[in-house]
Design an enzyme around this catalytic site. Structure first.
Site, mmCIF file in Angstrom:
data_model
loop_
_atom_site.group_PDB
_atom_site.id
_atom_site.type_symbol
_atom_site.label_atom_id
_atom_site.label_comp_id
_atom_site.label_asym_id
_atom_site.label_seq_id
_atom_site.Cartn_x
_atom_site.Cartn_y
_atom_site.Cartn_z
ATOM 1 N N GLN A 1 1.201 1.602 -3.214
ATOM 2 C CA GLN A 1 0.218 2.640 -2.910
ATOM 3 C C GLN A 1 -0.193 3.459 -4.129
ATOM 4 O OE1 GLN A 1 2.599 3.949 0.787
ATOM 5 N NE2 GLN A 1 0.488 4.348 1.374
ATOM 6 N N ARG B 1 11.230 10.503 -3.906
ATOM 7 C CA ARG B 1 11.461 9.197 -3.290
ATOM 8 C C ARG B 1 10.314 8.265 -3.682
ATOM 9 N NH1 ARG B 1 9.703 7.106 2.371
ATOM 10 N NH2 ARG B 1 10.714 5.088 2.350
ATOM 11 N N HIS C 1 9.113 -1.404 0.240
ATOM 12 C CA HIS C 1 8.093 -0.673 0.994
ATOM 13 C C HIS C 1 6.892 -1.612 1.154
ATOM 14 C CE1 HIS C 1 6.666 3.619 2.113
ATOM 15 N NE2 HIS C 1 5.705 2.800 2.510
ATOM 16 N N ASN D 1 11.705 0.383 4.089
ATOM 17 C CA ASN D 1 10.867 1.408 4.694
ATOM 18 C C ASN D 1 10.229 0.864 5.966
ATOM 19 O OD1 ASN D 1 9.295 4.041 4.563
ATOM 20 N ND2 ASN D 1 7.624 2.556 4.741
ATOM 21 N N GLU D 2 10.518 1.498 7.090
ATOM 22 C CA GLU D 2 9.814 1.247 8.350
ATOM 23 C C GLU D 2 9.703 -0.229 8.722
ATOM 24 O OE1 GLU D 2 6.035 3.264 8.125
ATOM 25 O OE2 GLU D 2 6.973 5.224 8.233
ATOM 26 N N ASN E 1 11.243 8.761 9.023
ATOM 27 C CA ASN E 1 9.828 9.039 8.771
ATOM 28 C C ASN E 1 9.207 9.517 10.070
ATOM 29 O OD1 ASN E 1 10.220 8.099 6.206
ATOM 30 N ND2 ASN E 1 8.808 6.365 6.361
ATOM 31 N N TYR F 1 5.689 11.694 11.845
ATOM 32 C CA TYR F 1 4.353 12.262 11.624
ATOM 33 C C TYR F 1 3.776 13.050 12.793
ATOM 34 C CZ TYR F 1 4.020 9.747 7.229
ATOM 35 O OH TYR F 1 4.244 9.320 5.950
ATOM 36 N N GLU G 1 9.865 10.872 5.052
ATOM 37 C CA GLU G 1 8.409 11.053 5.041
ATOM 38 C C GLU G 1 8.006 11.995 6.163
ATOM 39 O OE1 GLU G 1 5.875 7.562 5.244
ATOM 40 O OE2 GLU G 1 7.168 6.509 3.818
ATOM 41 N N TRP H 1 5.264 13.465 2.583
ATOM 42 C CA TRP H 1 4.332 12.386 2.271
ATOM 43 C C TRP H 1 2.948 12.996 2.140
ATOM 44 C CZ3 TRP H 1 5.112 7.455 0.867
ATOM 45 C CH2 TRP H 1 3.943 6.674 0.687
ATOM 46 N N GLU I 1 -3.964 4.016 1.164
ATOM 47 C CA GLU I 1 -3.442 4.195 2.513
ATOM 48 C C GLU I 1 -3.560 2.876 3.307
ATOM 49 O OE1 GLU I 1 -1.474 5.972 4.035
ATOM 50 O OE2 GLU I 1 -1.989 5.991 6.141
ATOM 51 N N TRP I 2 -3.038 1.808 2.737
ATOM 52 C CA TRP I 2 -2.965 0.511 3.391
ATOM 53 C C TRP I 2 -4.324 0.102 3.989
ATOM 54 C CZ3 TRP I 2 1.143 -1.275 1.205
ATOM 55 C CH2 TRP I 2 2.225 -0.458 0.974
HETATM 56 C C1 GBH Z 1 3.956 5.745 6.766
HETATM 57 O O1 GBH Z 1 3.918 5.061 7.998
HETATM 58 C C2 GBH Z 1 4.124 4.785 5.617
HETATM 59 O O2 GBH Z 1 5.486 4.638 5.274
HETATM 60 C C3 GBH Z 1 3.333 5.191 4.395
HETATM 61 O O3 GBH Z 1 3.330 4.141 3.495
HETATM 62 C C4 GBH Z 1 1.950 5.634 4.811
HETATM 63 O O4 GBH Z 1 1.117 5.906 3.742
HETATM 64 C C5 GBH Z 1 2.100 6.868 5.670
HETATM 65 O O5 GBH Z 1 2.858 6.564 6.782
HETATM 66 C C6 GBH Z 1 0.790 7.451 6.189
HETATM 67 O O6 GBH Z 1 0.189 6.577 7.087
HETATM 68 O O7 GBH Z 1 -2.460 2.646 15.402
HETATM 69 O O8 GBH Z 1 -1.059 0.885 16.255
HETATM 70 O O9 GBH Z 1 -1.910 0.745 14.020
HETATM 71 C C7 GBH Z 1 3.763 5.915 9.114
HETATM 72 C C8 GBH Z 1 4.028 5.221 10.414
HETATM 73 C C9 GBH Z 1 3.269 3.726 12.060
HETATM 74 C C10 GBH Z 1 1.785 5.326 11.180
HETATM 75 C C11 GBH Z 1 2.115 2.939 12.587
HETATM 76 C C12 GBH Z 1 0.615 4.550 11.678
HETATM 77 C C13 GBH Z 1 -0.216 3.052 13.252
HETATM 78 C C14 GBH Z 1 -0.031 2.462 14.601
HETATM 79 N N1 GBH Z 1 2.894 4.472 10.879
HETATM 80 N N2 GBH Z 1 0.976 3.804 12.862
HETATM 81 S S1 GBH Z 1 -1.456 1.625 15.101
#
Ligand code: GBH
Length: 483
Positions: free
Chosen positions: A23, A80, A126, A172-173, A313, A315, A384, A434, A441-442
């Site tokens: 990222q 981190r 990650h 990670n996750e 993590n 959110y 996070e 985070w 952002e992926w």
């Molecule tokens: C984190 O994931 C990541 O570790 C990090 O790399 C990333 O930048 C950060 O969050 C911010 O996004 O709508 O079904 O596609 C967070 C956990 C789980 C959040 C899946 C987004 C999307 C589910 N993520 N979720 S879906």
């Protein structure tokens, strides 16, 4: 003022910021690095918003000094970050060459961090698997090969950095790797049953296989660390799991109330139950039957008891509505719906730029307690927590830097964490926001920003701290007990 009992955090509480290699680093083709699955995936048209890739990203590979300066300005105690496996072992495998320049890059970075008084917390994986391993044997789907290659990679980095790094995060996750990578096909390698997205993939089986393989690889790395390094280096190791809080869509409906626990079990306990209880959750066994892999005694010996700390993590929160009928074979949620509004149309929180993220700080406190109850009050490191802001990318610079929405998010969430520590007995000991800076952002590309530092992608990746960069330190200053 002064008479209201205030929640607090222990004097040795550690806080800082988090990022991930793909990222932020950029320099995708430099100093011997070869592609990861994200280099490949992000080049496929339509996979990433705006066609973004991590080729340049924040250019952090060349700007470690600037990043360390940012951390110092913020007053961070820890940082981190994750290692790019493709820099260290470009082809990825246990018989492939180790790239000394890649190792050296991180060696110098770690030394510089420590010299600046910042504790490194290192994630091994990650999401950026060396692409060659995907091609060679199907990457994370191939248990024997993947576990052996990951274990080798882990040993190489423990050997290289173990005398300096005392906190290791294996993965990670894993939920995201498994579900987004092999069920929804939204993340690399993009496999799914949805044939409009990919001609290959089976979303009804592969996520469960991949999740299992990640757990075994995690366990193998932990065993190596404990057997070969822990006595010498004295560090700790754990896995980071993502998970958000769940509230019933209709609190009067027992099915919705019950579905909330099931939601968290499918998201978190999938990985945490094997680690803390030596088995998959009953709710998952019931729904998935033979599609959920079974544990061999050898695998269980690796995985059960493999966390020195719980990496969390977190959110946001969702409303949960129980499914009626039989779940689809590709269902990964636990036969339920994730909603942003409850039965009465009440939103769980304000809208952000991320469709899945609506802040609800009380949910953080509740989930900390839920996890502590289920897993025996483990030491928790929040690895996070943060938010995007609706329309942030389109704001003029002066307004963008006044990120009061993010400031409020951190105030509320860090406050909720202090309540969990003070009032609920939750053993939370560290917190990484985070993110240190806006970054790739992926699948959302560069349009969604999570940073406390603004990155100007048009102006040579210039870094400008936002208001939140300054406020986090003040929040912790007030909450952490003075000795
Ligand atoms: C984190 O994931 C990541 O570790 C990090 O790399 C990333 O930048 C950060 O969050 C911010 O996004 O709508 O079904 O596609 C967070 C956990 C789980 C959040 C899946 C987004 C999307 C589910 N993520 N979720 S879906």
């Amino acid at each position: 003022m002064g008479s209201i009992p205030q929640s607090s955090l222990p004097s040795d509480f550690v806080w800082g910021f988090a990022t991930a290699s793909y990222q932020i680093e950029g320099a995708a083709n430099e100093d011997g690095r070869l592609p990861s699955i994200w280099d490949t995936f992000s080049k496929i048209p339509g996979k990433v918003a705006g066609g973004g890739t991590g080729e340049v990203a924040c250019d952090s590979y060349h700007r470690t000094h600037e990043d360390i300066a940012l951390l110092k300005t913020c007053g961070a105690k820890a940082y981190r970050f994750s290692l790019s496996w493709s820099r260290i072992i470009p082809l990825g495998g246990r018989n492939d060459p180790v790239n000394e320049i890649g190792l050296q890059h991180y060696q110098i970075f770690i030394d510089d961090l420590i010299a600046a008084g910042i504790t490194p917390m290192v994630t091994l994986y990650h999401w950026d698997l060396p692409n060659e391993l995907e091609k060679r044997y199907g990457g994370l789907r191939n248990k024997a090969e993947f576990v052996a290659d990951y274990a080798h990679f882990a040993r190489v980095v423990f050997e290289a950095f173990g005398s300096k790094v005392k906190q290791w995060i294996t993965f990670n996750e894993p939920w995201c790797s498994s579900v987004l990578g092999y069920n929804l096909g939204a993340h690399a390698p993009g496999r799914t049953s949805d044939r409009s997205k990919n001609p290959v993939g089976d979303g009804s089986t592969e996520p469960w296989i991949v999740g299992h393989n990640i757990l075994v690889a995690h366990g193998a790395a932990v065993k190596i660390y404990r057997d070969e390094f822990k006595a010498r280096d004295g560090g700790e190791i754990g896995i980071t799991l993502n998970g958000d809080w769940a509230e019933p869509w209709d609190p009067e409906n027992p099915a919705d109330v019950e579905a909330c626990d099931r939601k968290i079990e499918f998201a978190i306990s999938w990985f945490a139950d094997p680690i803390y209880h030596g088995k998959y959750p009953d709710s998952m066994i019931r729904q998935l039957g033979s599609r959920l892999p079974t544990w061999t005694p050898e695998e269980l010996a690796l995985v059960h008891g493999s966390n020195d700390f719980y990496g969390m993590n977190h959110y946001c929160a969702n409303y949960i509505r129980a499914g009626t009928g039989e779940p689809d074979p590709t269902d990964v949620a636990g036969n339920l719906e994730l909603l942003l509004e409850d039965k009465n149309g009440h939103s769980i929180g304000p809208i952000t730029q991320s469709p899945w993220l609506r802040p609800c700080a009380i949910g953080f406190r509740k989930l900390l307690k839920w996890l502590s109850d289920r897993y025996g009050y483990p030491k928790i490191y929040v690895t996070e927590n943060g938010t995007s802001i609706l329309g942030e990318n389109d704001l003029p610079m002066d307004q963008l830097l006044e990120d009061d929405f993010r400031v409020k998010y951190f105030r509320d969430y860090i406050g909720a964490m202090a309540d969990a520590y003070t009032l609920d007995g939750v053993n939370v000991r560290a917190y990484m926001a985070w993110s240190l800076m806006d970054n790739f952002e992926w699948a959302e590309g560069y349009e969604t920003r999570f940073g406390v530092t603004y990155i100007d992608y048009e102006q040579n990746q210039k870094r400008v701290p936002k208001k939140s960069a300054k406020v986090i330190g003040q929040i912790f200053d007030r909450l952490i007990e003075k000795v």
